[in-house]
Scaffold this active site. Structure first.
Site, mmCIF file in Angstrom:
data_model
loop_
_atom_site.group_PDB
_atom_site.id
_atom_site.type_symbol
_atom_site.label_atom_id
_atom_site.label_comp_id
_atom_site.label_asym_id
_atom_site.label_seq_id
_atom_site.Cartn_x
_atom_site.Cartn_y
_atom_site.Cartn_z
ATOM 1 C CE1 TYR A 155 57.140 -6.340 -17.777
ATOM 2 C CE2 TYR A 155 58.874 -7.398 -16.492
ATOM 3 C CZ TYR A 155 57.664 -7.470 -17.149
ATOM 4 O OH TYR A 155 56.964 -8.646 -17.190
ATOM 5 C CE LYS A 159 54.691 -6.999 -15.219
ATOM 6 N NZ LYS A 159 53.297 -7.435 -15.451
#
Length: 242
Positions: A155, A159
């Protein structure tokens, strides 16, 4: 403020995405909402936009990780709305796990949706912006991409990649009058963060509380309309990443 414009919001059926879609409609935009699976929720947001703000809203089921599916969906949006001037890349998924035990498919799934999905949307919607001779993009990244987070290497990587994508697209498209910025939420009260309600990181937030989806929607609206801002990453995190 956004009257006469069409905004495309991915992951718009709930949480932050739904708040963004409603905020942009409140400012006068028509809205195309992309969703992954919950048609009822997406249509509910569209109905709420029509009832509360009198704006046109249409939902489209689309896996943003699929290059061809995104191309087809953008073509439908062009046919339905005549074009688009605003894009919010909000779609994202979680597949948390420790790096020593993470499955390759979990890493790939998160990168494909969170990072490649944003690229797919930008790639296919920029031609519409060029025809309109205007465009503004906001990518929803995360403070995890700025500071990292244990158990979220996939994740955080996705990002962080969005930050690089944002700055590169901003530089490339600025001569065409197209801006690209990012919002980096911290802990926001959504379905996705329910599992993190007891996280020790919450005690590290200087403002002492989680944010609301509306806080992110306000930041997105600002960046979509700030004519002299591009390539920026705006933290909306209660101060946790400062």
């Amino acid at each position: 403020m956004l009257s006469g414009k069409t905004a495309v919001v991915t992951g718009g059926s709930r949480g932050i995405g739904a708040a963004i879609a409603k905020k942009l409609a409140a400012l006068g935009a028509d809205v195309a909402i992309l969703y992954a699976g919950n048609q009822q929720a997406a249509e509910g947001v569209c109905q709420e936009i029509a009832d509360m703000y009198g704006r046109r809203a249409v939902s489209y089921r689309c896996d943003v990780a699929d290059f061809a599916a995104v191309k087809e969906t953008v073509a439908k949006i062009k046919a339905d709305f005549g074009g688009a001037q605003l894009l919010v890349n909000n779609a994202g998924i979680l597949r948390d796990g420790l790096v020593a035990m993470m499955k390759e498919e979990d890493y790939d799934a998160v990168l494909d949706t969170n990072l490649k999905g944003a690229f797919h949307m930008i790639r296919h919607i920029v031609p519409l912006f060029l025809r309109s001779k205007e465009g503004s993009i906001v990518n929803v990244t995360s403070v995890a991409g700025l500071m990292g987070n244990a158990g979220q290497c996939n994740y955080a990587a996705s990002k962080a990649g969005l930050v690089g994508l944002t700055k590169s697209v901003a530089k490339e498209l600025a001569p065409k009058g197209i801006r690209c910025n990012a919002v980096a939420p911290g802990f926001i009260q959504t379905d996705m963060t329910e599992a993190q309600a007891d996280s020790p990181l919450l005690s590290m937030i200087p403002l002492g509380q989680m944010g609301r989806p509306e806080d992110i929607a306000d930041a997105v609206a600002y960046l979509l309309t700030a004519q002299y801002v591009t390539g920026a990453v705006l933290r909306v995190d209660g101060g946790i990443a400062m």
